[in-house]
Design an enzyme around this catalytic site. Structure first.
Site, PDB file in Angstrom:
ATOM      1  N   HIS A  77       5.130   0.025  59.542  1.00 42.05           N
ATOM      2  CA  HIS A  77       4.743   1.190  60.339  1.00 42.05           C
ATOM      3  C   HIS A  77       4.838   2.436  59.488  1.00 42.05           C
ATOM      4  CE1 HIS A  77       4.441   3.921  63.749  1.00 42.05           C
ATOM      5  NE2 HIS A  77       3.900   2.891  64.363  1.00 42.05           N
ATOM      6  N   ASP A 136       2.397  -4.394  67.899  1.00 42.02           N
ATOM      7  CA  ASP A 136       1.307  -5.367  67.995  1.00 42.02           C
ATOM      8  C   ASP A 136       1.756  -6.810  67.812  1.00 42.02           C
ATOM      9  OD1 ASP A 136      -0.877  -3.609  68.456  1.00 42.02           O
ATOM     10  OD2 ASP A 136      -0.645  -2.898  66.401  1.00 42.02           O
TER      11      ASP A 136
END
Ligand SMILES: CC(C)(COP(=O)(O)OP(=O)(O)OC[C@H]1O[C@@H](n2cnc3c(N)ncnc32)[C@H](O)[C@@H]1OP(=O)(O)O)[C@@H](O)C(=O)NCCC(=O)NCCS
Length: 381
Positions: free
Chosen positions: A267, A318
């Site tokens: 991320h 996700d």
């Protein structure tokens, strides 16, 4: 001929990493501590205790609703879920292999042409368009799935909220209590996330004083990419490809050796676990066990262990949302569109925040080409 010194002195921040481009009250991503707040509330306090409608109200009004306000919003949203018949016809005309995100982007553009206030950016028009859009995005996705399966589209059930209706209208079977809770959780966890790429896209469009439908259509295009919302679909494809838990080690090791990205990991902001992954991991395990998909959770869990140890990076939102959506009966190609259905609430909150204190977003670039090239007319080239 040299470029002027003020161009030479410019410092490019690749990917705008660390650049502060807006002030916001909507959400805060605390990357160092792995926390996410909506209007000051930790998502850990909101998860499993709130419905998607409460989150929509919170993001748009900066406070939680009381019972009466919540009931009113829920009933307004459910009655706004219907689509103009022309948009349903357009969905029927889309080629069977068109990606649901492409259909969604097109449908949002088309909806603007049936909205009498499409180009109005007044407060009243925006608040009505906001409700319509958050209600209509899930319907577009559900209707597309029904049409592709050769089944009739369904009307919303006034007894269910947005998340429950989405599952019902998509599958044709109403959700049970656990499915209802998980669908609300999924919508709630994806609703907003700071100045991510698609939210930034929406704000850039709004900053030109363009309309809300245009901002959402642009945001959908941005979310579609595999480095952003498109990752959840890629995660499921990877799990299907791996097939058996015993194959995980060799498969992931191979990807890491080839310097390939493992979808659903890493991320830009979080330096520790994505707080949303914690909730989704739990329900991935519960739903996979319940629906005879235990191997999919086992594969995911093994991947997490290997990638975290090898690279020091963690699952993002996700990764486990893929198996959660799969266990809820949502087809893989639709995963990113489900993300969009939830994020529409956040995009709209940001668009309205941008309008409320607008300044055209217009950065600059450093020119690295030549200057003063001699022009050669067409007949001498
Ligand atoms: C999300 C993402 C684009 C963030 O990227 P970023 O902030 O630009 O991070 P970087 O590309 O600088 O990565 C830093 C390091 O971690 C590695 N890394 C990051 N994500 C990785 C992943 N998913 N798989 C393997 N390695 C990864 C990079 O290769 C790099 O390693 P290096 O320093 O040895 O070269 C990136 O993590 C990614 O591509 N993830 C996969 C796609 C995904 O899940 N997207 C959804 C995001 S919510």
């Amino acid at each position: 001929m040299g470029v002027p010194a003020d161009n030479e002195d410019k410092i490019v921040v690749r990917g705008l990493e660390g650049v502060v481009a807006a002030e916001t009250r909507i959400s805060y991503v605390d990357g160092a501590n792995g926390q996410l707040y909506y209007q000051g509330y930790s998502i850990h306090d909101l998860a499993e205790k709130t419905s998607f409608e409460e989150i929509v109200f919170l993001l748009w009004n900066a406070r939680l609703p009381d019972r009466r306000e919540l009931a009113a919003l829920r009933s307004d949203l459910v009655s706004d879920m219907r689509l103009p018949s022309q948009v349903i016809k357009m969905i029927e005309l889309t080629p069977p292999n068109a990606h649901p995100m492409s259909v969604l982007r097109t449908a949002i553009s088309m909806l603007s042409m049936y909205d009498p206030d499409a180009n109005l950016v007044s407060e009243d028009a925006n608040s009505r368009k906001a409700r319509n859009l958050v209600a209509q995005v899930p319907t577009i996705i559900a209707d597309l799935n029904r049409i592709r399966a050769g089944k009739p589209v369904l009307s919303p059930d006034p007894e269910l909220g947005i998340a429950g209706n989405f599952l019902y209208m998509m599958r044709g079977t109403p959700p049970d209590d656990q499915e209802q809770l998980v669908m609300d959780l999924l919508f709630m966890l994806h609703a907003d996330h700071g100045l991510n790429a698609s939210t930034f896209t929406a704000r850039v469009i709004a900053s030109t004083l363009s309309d809300m439908h245009s901002a959402l259509a642009g945001a959908i295009g941005s979310l579609k990419g595999p480095l952003h919302g498109g990752a959840n679909q890629r995660v499921m494809e990877m799990l299907d490809d791996i097939e058996h838990p015993e194959r995980v080690q060799e498969y992931i090791q191979g990807m890491l050796e080839n310097r390939q990205r493992i979808m659903g990991f890493g991320h830009r902001v979080y330096r520790t676990e994505d707080p949303r992954a914690r909730h989704l991991r739990k329900y991935s395990e519960q739903l996979c066990n319940r629906t005879d998909k235990k191997h999919l959770y086992d594969i995911s869990h093994r991947i997490e262990k290997i990638v975290t140890e090898a690279k020091g990076i963690y699952p993002n939102v996700d990764f486990y949302s893929a198996t959660v959506q799969h266990a809820l009966g949502i087809p893989t190609q639709f995963f990113t569109a489900v993300f969009a259905a939830s994020r529409a609430a956040g995009w709209i909150a940001h668009v309205i925040e941008q309008y409320s204190d607008n300044r055209l977003i217009r950065p600059t670039s450093k020119y690295v080409g030549e200057l003063g090239r001699s022009f050669v007319p067409l007949d001498r080239r």
